[in-house]
Motif scaffolding. Sequence first.
Motif, mmCIF file in Angstrom:
data_model
loop_
_atom_site.group_PDB
_atom_site.id
_atom_site.type_symbol
_atom_site.label_atom_id
_atom_site.label_comp_id
_atom_site.label_asym_id
_atom_site.label_seq_id
_atom_site.Cartn_x
_atom_site.Cartn_y
_atom_site.Cartn_z
ATOM 1 N N PHE A 116 -4.099 5.261 -5.483
ATOM 2 C CA PHE A 116 -5.073 5.934 -5.120
ATOM 3 C C PHE A 116 -4.712 7.176 -4.067
ATOM 4 N N LEU A 117 -4.483 6.532 -2.843
ATOM 5 C CA LEU A 117 -4.026 7.424 -1.836
ATOM 6 C C LEU A 117 -2.852 8.579 -2.241
ATOM 7 N N THR A 133 -3.924 -5.576 -4.591
ATOM 8 C CA THR A 133 -4.718 -4.601 -4.645
ATOM 9 C C THR A 133 -4.514 -3.718 -3.654
ATOM 10 N N ASN A 134 -3.844 -3.993 -2.612
ATOM 11 C CA ASN A 134 -3.300 -2.749 -1.722
ATOM 12 C C ASN A 134 -2.221 -1.777 -2.298
ATOM 13 N N ILE A 185 -9.601 0.248 -11.694
ATOM 14 C CA ILE A 185 -10.730 -0.442 -10.870
ATOM 15 C C ILE A 185 -11.471 -1.326 -12.165
ATOM 16 N N THR A 243 -2.578 -1.282 -5.577
ATOM 17 C CA THR A 243 -3.372 -0.341 -6.254
ATOM 18 C C THR A 243 -3.991 0.842 -5.351
ATOM 19 N N LEU A 244 -4.483 0.356 -4.120
ATOM 20 C CA LEU A 244 -5.213 1.509 -3.321
ATOM 21 C C LEU A 244 -4.120 2.358 -2.878
ATOM 22 N N ARG A 283 0.958 -1.000 -0.052
ATOM 23 C CA ARG A 283 0.077 0.042 -0.124
ATOM 24 C C ARG A 283 0.827 1.273 -0.202
ATOM 25 N N TRP A 306 -4.747 -9.717 -2.943
ATOM 26 C CA TRP A 306 -5.046 -8.728 -1.577
ATOM 27 C C TRP A 306 -3.920 -7.971 -1.452
#
Length: 338
Positions: free
Chosen positions: A302-303, A295-296, A271, A298-299, A238, A292
């Motif tokens: 976004f952050l 995905t973090n 997305i 990618t999250l 992340r 998982w």
Amino acid sequence: MSEAPTLEVVICTYNNAAMLDGALARLAAQNAMDRARWSCLVVDNNCTDNTAEVVHRYCVEGEIPGLRIVPEPEQGLTPARLRGVRSSAAPWIAFVDDDCFLRPDWIANAVTFAASHPAAGAFGGKVVLDWAVEPPSYARAFTYCFAEQNHGDMERKVPFLAGAGLVLNRTALTACGWSEGPLVADRVGKSLVSGGDVEIALRIAGSGRELWYVPQCELHHQIPTQRTTVAYMVSMNRNLGISQALADALVFEGSVSEWFSQATVNAAKQIALFPRQAVRAARRRQLRTEMWIQTNFTLGQFLGFWRILRMSSSRRRELLGRARRPFVREASGQREVA
């Protein structure tokens, strides 16, 4: 030492005395014959363990040339690195993490390469991961989290370098502006947000200097068991995603509005991939874990995008495009930099 050595090894450390002991032991065992050509500086970034005692012991033993320790009260890897650069006069500075163990000929090879490539902006070597125990498969799927670096067995120019064992030309570091104004925070306390080394490499490359991969400068990055848990890998990815968003902004060629449009389109594409990835992951437990973790990442992107949006307009303008290469056009047979 009467004059600055060719190479200064800078080790920034925060409450990791046991691992630092191992890193200094490898430095003490270097087979570089000319001790006047290198030295070592440890930057104590508010350590509360026995870091000072460890460094003092090696100072007394005298096996590491010019070994000394300086404090940096502002927490974080970026201010600690900046303190190291400003506390050294060496023309080449090597950022060696406190969990990186150098091969016995690392110093000799680094000094030799620096002498033969005085115009290079930076170089780095092979980074081998030393796992404390056999890691789970998902950890091996994300070795970039641990700065693994292997571009083969031949010296070559590369577009990017990992931060572990990154050797910097002081002239290039000054010319790209990093020494006067770093833009990206890195590893503040226990936070896993990184990107400081990414900024340095990108800004040096953006200034027109070459980055080199030098495989004979090999180091072993120590990976303890706690860094291979799912929770750690999720948090790491992340934060790497945040760093990626900042890096993309640093090299972006365009206006703020163009950056916003492109970042929005890229987010929509990410997305759109989720449903297909979810179907694949549902079929296998192992893939669920890897998805998982991914995905973090990618999250985190976004952050990072949101973090840039929340910056003041002046700060955002300072960040966007700071590491892009200068525009070069041909005119009357001559190259002009705009």
